[in-house]
Design a protein around this motif. Structure first.
Motif, PDB file in Angstrom:
ATOM      1  N   LEU A 153      41.737 -15.656 -29.101  1.00  0.00           N
ATOM      2  CA  LEU A 153      42.353 -16.536 -30.093  1.00  0.00           C
ATOM      3  C   LEU A 153      42.931 -17.798 -29.468  1.00  0.00           C
ATOM      4  O   LEU A 153      43.346 -18.713 -30.168  1.00  0.00           O
ATOM      5  CB  LEU A 153      43.444 -15.776 -30.858  1.00  0.00           C
ATOM      6  CG  LEU A 153      42.886 -14.615 -31.682  1.00  0.00           C
ATOM      7  CD1 LEU A 153      43.996 -13.786 -32.275  1.00  0.00           C
ATOM      8  CD2 LEU A 153      41.981 -15.157 -32.778  1.00  0.00           C
ATOM      9  N   GLU A 193      42.342  -3.948 -30.969  1.00  0.00           N
ATOM     10  CA  GLU A 193      43.547  -4.743 -31.239  1.00  0.00           C
ATOM     11  C   GLU A 193      43.208  -6.185 -31.582  1.00  0.00           C
ATOM     12  O   GLU A 193      43.753  -6.758 -32.528  1.00  0.00           O
ATOM     13  CB  GLU A 193      44.485  -4.719 -30.017  1.00  0.00           C
ATOM     14  CG  GLU A 193      45.295  -3.437 -29.947  1.00  0.00           C
ATOM     15  CD  GLU A 193      46.044  -3.302 -28.619  1.00  0.00           C
ATOM     16  OE1 GLU A 193      46.064  -4.277 -27.832  1.00  0.00           O
ATOM     17  OE2 GLU A 193      46.606  -2.218 -28.398  1.00  0.00           O
ATOM     18  N   VAL A 194      42.296  -6.795 -30.804  1.00  0.00           N
ATOM     19  CA  VAL A 194      41.939  -8.194 -31.064  1.00  0.00           C
ATOM     20  C   VAL A 194      41.295  -8.313 -32.442  1.00  0.00           C
ATOM     21  O   VAL A 194      41.622  -9.224 -33.210  1.00  0.00           O
ATOM     22  CB  VAL A 194      41.013  -8.762 -29.959  1.00  0.00           C
ATOM     23  CG1 VAL A 194      40.483 -10.128 -30.354  1.00  0.00           C
ATOM     24  CG2 VAL A 194      41.749  -8.844 -28.635  1.00  0.00           C
ATOM     25  N   ARG A 196      41.776  -6.454 -34.995  1.00  0.00           N
ATOM     26  CA  ARG A 196      42.811  -6.285 -36.018  1.00  0.00           C
ATOM     27  C   ARG A 196      43.625  -7.581 -36.183  1.00  0.00           C
ATOM     28  O   ARG A 196      43.926  -8.007 -37.297  1.00  0.00           O
ATOM     29  CB  ARG A 196      43.724  -5.107 -35.663  1.00  0.00           C
ATOM     30  CG  ARG A 196      44.474  -4.587 -36.884  1.00  0.00           C
ATOM     31  CD  ARG A 196      45.543  -3.546 -36.529  1.00  0.00           C
ATOM     32  NE  ARG A 196      45.036  -2.451 -35.741  1.00  0.00           N
ATOM     33  CZ  ARG A 196      45.582  -2.057 -34.571  1.00  0.00           C
ATOM     34  NH1 ARG A 196      46.623  -2.683 -34.077  1.00  0.00           N
ATOM     35  NH2 ARG A 196      45.074  -1.039 -33.914  1.00  0.00           N
ATOM     36  N   ASP A 197      43.952  -8.223 -35.057  1.00  0.00           N
ATOM     37  CA  ASP A 197      44.684  -9.496 -35.111  1.00  0.00           C
ATOM     38  C   ASP A 197      43.892 -10.572 -35.862  1.00  0.00           C
ATOM     39  O   ASP A 197      44.444 -11.354 -36.634  1.00  0.00           O
ATOM     40  CB  ASP A 197      44.964 -10.023 -33.692  1.00  0.00           C
ATOM     41  CG  ASP A 197      46.054  -9.221 -32.993  1.00  0.00           C
ATOM     42  OD1 ASP A 197      46.663  -8.354 -33.661  1.00  0.00           O
ATOM     43  OD2 ASP A 197      46.268  -9.459 -31.792  1.00  0.00           O
ATOM     44  N   VAL A 198      42.586 -10.605 -35.587  1.00  0.00           N
ATOM     45  CA  VAL A 198      41.735 -11.612 -36.227  1.00  0.00           C
ATOM     46  C   VAL A 198      41.672 -11.351 -37.739  1.00  0.00           C
ATOM     47  O   VAL A 198      41.829 -12.272 -38.554  1.00  0.00           O
ATOM     48  CB  VAL A 198      40.328 -11.620 -35.588  1.00  0.00           C
ATOM     49  CG1 VAL A 198      39.341 -12.430 -36.417  1.00  0.00           C
ATOM     50  CG2 VAL A 198      40.406 -12.170 -34.165  1.00  0.00           C
ATOM     51  N   ALA A 200      43.900  -9.878 -39.541  1.00  0.00           N
ATOM     52  CA  ALA A 200      45.213 -10.199 -40.117  1.00  0.00           C
ATOM     53  C   ALA A 200      45.384 -11.707 -40.259  1.00  0.00           C
ATOM     54  O   ALA A 200      45.889 -12.191 -41.280  1.00  0.00           O
ATOM     55  CB  ALA A 200      46.322  -9.622 -39.234  1.00  0.00           C
ATOM     56  N   PHE A 201      44.934 -12.456 -39.245  1.00  0.00           N
ATOM     57  CA  PHE A 201      45.069 -13.915 -39.301  1.00  0.00           C
ATOM     58  C   PHE A 201      44.339 -14.497 -40.516  1.00  0.00           C
ATOM     59  O   PHE A 201      44.895 -15.314 -41.269  1.00  0.00           O
ATOM     60  CB  PHE A 201      44.529 -14.555 -38.010  1.00  0.00           C
ATOM     61  CG  PHE A 201      44.569 -16.052 -38.038  1.00  0.00           C
ATOM     62  CD1 PHE A 201      45.728 -16.735 -37.686  1.00  0.00           C
ATOM     63  CD2 PHE A 201      43.462 -16.781 -38.463  1.00  0.00           C
ATOM     64  CE1 PHE A 201      45.778 -18.123 -37.740  1.00  0.00           C
ATOM     65  CE2 PHE A 201      43.510 -18.174 -38.523  1.00  0.00           C
ATOM     66  CZ  PHE A 201      44.675 -18.839 -38.166  1.00  0.00           C
TER      67      PHE A 201
END
Ligand code: ADP
Ligand code: MG
Length: 262
Positions: A153, A193-194, A196-198, A200-201
């Motif tokens: 990111l 994890e990455v 999931r972050d993407v 969510a963003f």
């Protein structure tokens, strides 16, 4: 017609591999596809086994010498065309420096061929310079390939800022329509994890006024697969080089998702 630019200013994330194999998979379903290689390194050109002969017109001639895009198209098979790149393209940035409207050259050239293809896919260089700006001004959609890396990111805000600026000043239709994971290793916690972050963003961006308010995060992940790394040196797409590999399976499934079937 859909026009899609593969963009990430980072190198080595899977732009070229995806541009080539998505194009090949689309062409195999009978869609007519034109792949434009906008990277001076000409990796996509080599990957599809197109000629980089001296007398063949390239995207350099289109941008700098104002050759027509139709004349630079080389047919690869029944439904698949490529506009090759050339090392000369590395000088285009400097050669176009003094030209008014230099960001809009590709957009104007694309108009000539718009009716001929169902898909235009543009493979971009790893920078946000004049070549990438030409792609952003010319297409309706951006696909962002990401590696599920802890720095994935990093640099995203610069890219989004560029897409936003281009959409406000040069190309109001421009949208970040897709994000895809390449070289995905589902066994690692980091990848999970990455991604999931993407998710969510882009989820929190929905409903806001921005070119990424409707971004689709593709559920099909492209797994790390050595066949994908081998195919370019044979000048073949993954479907010709190793049709039973995970790489072929993943890009096939990706295109099914792209076409809305899965
Ligand atoms: P970019 O165009 O963003 O620089 P590439 O598509 O050229 O990235 O990929 C970088 C390198 O990784 C290339 O050597 C390519 O063959 C390899 N590669 C790309 N995708 C995969 C994958 N899913 N598995 C294994 N190797 C890959
Ligand atoms: Mg590349």
């Amino acid at each position: 017609m859909r026009s899609i630019a593969m963009i990430n200013q980072k190198g080595g994330v899977g732009k070229t591999t995806s541009a080539v194999n998505i194009s090949a998979a689309l062409a195999a379903t009978g869609q007519s596809v034109c792949l434009i290689d906008l990277d001076p390194q000409a990796h996509a050109t080599l990957h599809v086994g197109a000629s980089a002969e001296q007398d063949a017109l390239s995207i350099y001639d289109v941008l700098v010498r104002k050759a027509s895009l139709a004349d630079a198209c080389q047919q690869l098979n029944e439904h698949f065309w490529v506009v090759p790149s050339h090392l000369d393209l590395a000088a285009a940035e400097v050669e176009l420096a003094g030209e008014v409207g230099r960001e809009l050259i590709l957009r104007d050239r694309l108009v000539e061929v718009a009716g001929r293809f169902d898909y235009i896919i543009i493979d971009c260089p790893p920078s946000l310079g004049i070549l990438t700006l030409n792609a952003l001004a010319a297409v309706d959609e951006v696909f962002l390939p990401l590696q599920p890396h802890f720095l994935a990111l990093h640099g995203l805000s610069k890219l989004l800022e560029t897409i936003d600026l281009v959409s406000r000043r040069l190309n109001p239709k421009l949208r970040l329509s897709g994000v895809m994971f390449c070289m995905y290793d589902s066994a690692t916690r980091l990848a999970t994890e990455v991604s999931r972050d993407v998710d969510a963003f882009f989820e929190q961006a929905r409903g806001q006024q921005s070119p990424w308010s409707q971004t689709h995060v593709f559920q099909t992940r492209i797994r790390r697969n050595i066949r994908l790394a081998e195919a370019p040196s044979f000048g073949q797409s993954i479907f010709d080089y190793s049709p039973k590999s995970h790489g072929a399976e993943d890009y096939q499934q990706f295109v099914r998702e792209l076409l809305g079937g899965g």
